[in-house]
Design a protein around this motif. Structure first.
Motif, PDB file in Angstrom:
ATOM      1  N   GLY A 196       0.750  -1.151   0.046  1.00 30.89           N
ATOM      2  CA  GLY A 196      -0.001  -0.112  -0.119  1.00 30.89           C
ATOM      3  C   GLY A 196       0.988   1.132  -0.026  1.00 30.89           C
ATOM      4  N   SER A 197       1.990   1.437   1.007  1.00 30.72           N
ATOM      5  CA  SER A 197       2.517   2.417   1.063  1.00 30.72           C
ATOM      6  C   SER A 197       3.523   2.537   0.015  1.00 30.72           C
ATOM      7  N   GLY A 198       4.396   1.351  -0.386  1.00 26.94           N
ATOM      8  CA  GLY A 198       5.221   1.205  -1.427  1.00 26.94           C
ATOM      9  C   GLY A 198       6.506   1.521  -0.556  1.00 26.94           C
ATOM     10  N   GLU A 199       6.436   1.540   0.664  1.00 25.37           N
ATOM     11  CA  GLU A 199       7.719   1.696   1.345  1.00 25.37           C
ATOM     12  C   GLU A 199       8.454   0.540   2.405  1.00 25.37           C
ATOM     13  N   LYS A 226      -1.008   3.748   5.770  1.00 22.78           N
ATOM     14  CA  LYS A 226      -0.247   4.297   7.129  1.00 22.78           C
ATOM     15  C   LYS A 226       0.241   5.627   6.774  1.00 22.78           C
ATOM     16  N   LEU A 227       0.356   6.111   5.531  1.00 28.89           N
ATOM     17  CA  LEU A 227       0.785   7.693   5.241  1.00 28.89           C
ATOM     18  C   LEU A 227      -0.219   8.547   5.152  1.00 28.89           C
ATOM     19  N   TYR A 228      -1.611   8.029   5.225  1.00 31.83           N
ATOM     20  CA  TYR A 228      -2.762   9.231   5.149  1.00 31.83           C
ATOM     21  C   TYR A 228      -2.330  10.349   4.303  1.00 31.83           C
ATOM     22  N   PRO A 255     -10.156  -1.532  10.151  1.00 32.60           N
ATOM     23  CA  PRO A 255      -9.007  -1.126  11.088  1.00 32.60           C
ATOM     24  C   PRO A 255      -7.631  -1.257   9.908  1.00 32.60           C
ATOM     25  N   MET A 256      -6.829  -0.244  10.198  1.00 32.68           N
ATOM     26  CA  MET A 256      -5.160  -0.336   9.490  1.00 32.68           C
ATOM     27  C   MET A 256      -5.649  -0.369   8.064  1.00 32.68           C
ATOM     28  N   SER A 257      -4.747  -1.321   7.326  1.00 33.91           N
ATOM     29  CA  SER A 257      -4.835  -1.305   5.726  1.00 33.91           C
ATOM     30  C   SER A 257      -5.939  -2.370   5.272  1.00 33.91           C
ATOM     31  N   SER A 258      -7.030  -2.825   5.975  1.00 35.34           N
ATOM     32  CA  SER A 258      -7.863  -3.795   5.548  1.00 35.34           C
ATOM     33  C   SER A 258      -8.569  -3.633   4.240  1.00 35.34           C
TER      34      SER A 258
END
Length: 185
Positions: A87-90, A134-136, A146-149
């Protein structure tokens, strides 16, 4: 919230997320899959689980596909692709693996939400699911889950959509898929 209300929330969020995926990028994704010799997949946590399901589905469709790190993983060449789910690519491990794959001449496909991630400079194609990470980031679709569901659910559904599109492209009959299914169960 009760079950019905929560069910409707989750389904609505998935519908919104998938409606924001660029169909032309999905077509490019399928073209790259069809041209690849081998397909490698990498993700961590729950994203890895979704990609494992997609790897299995690709095998059902007649592709040579495996998760990075599997004991039977073959060598990557410049005829292969690596699908990175993040998701974040990080995420540190997928980014490092993608850099290594690029060094072997492999093509990199990132399925994620962050188009400006550390993967961006080496990505040949990004299929963006613009959901909350998580980067919003400002343009991410918010979620009550919750979280990245929402990312994980959307990733699984996107991959199943891609599988159906490949079946249509290759004129694969449903019954014939059982020829590739595990039979030592």
């Amino acid at each position: 919230m009760n079950y019905e209300t929560t069910r409707n929330l989750v389904i609505r969020e998935c519908t919104i997320a998938l409606s924001k995926v660029n169909g032309h990028k999905v077509d490019e994704f399928i073209t790259m899959l069809l041209q690849a010799d081998k397909i490698f997949l990498i993700g961590v946590g729950r994203v890895k689980l979704e990609l494992e399901a997609f790897a299995k589905r690709l095998v059902h469709l007649g592709f040579k596909a495996c998760m990075v790190g599997d004991i039977t993983e073959p060598a990557m060449t410049d005829k292969d692709i690596l699908i990175v789910g993040s998701g974040s690519g990080e995420s540190v491990v997928p980014v490092a693996i993608a850099k290594k794959a690029k060094g072997f001449g492999g093509k990199i496909i990132h399925i994620g939400s962050n188009p400006q991630s550390n993967l961006s400079p080496i990505t040949d194609l990004m299929v963006r699911i613009p959901v909350q990470t998580k980067l919003y980031l400002k343009d991410e679709i918010a979620s009550r889950q919750p979280m990245s569901s929402l990312f994980e659910q959307s990733l699984l559904l996107l991959c199943d959509i891609v599988a159906v599109m490949i079946m249509d492209e290759r004129h694969i009959e449903l019954k014939k898929l059982w020829n590739y299914h595990a039979n030592l169960e």
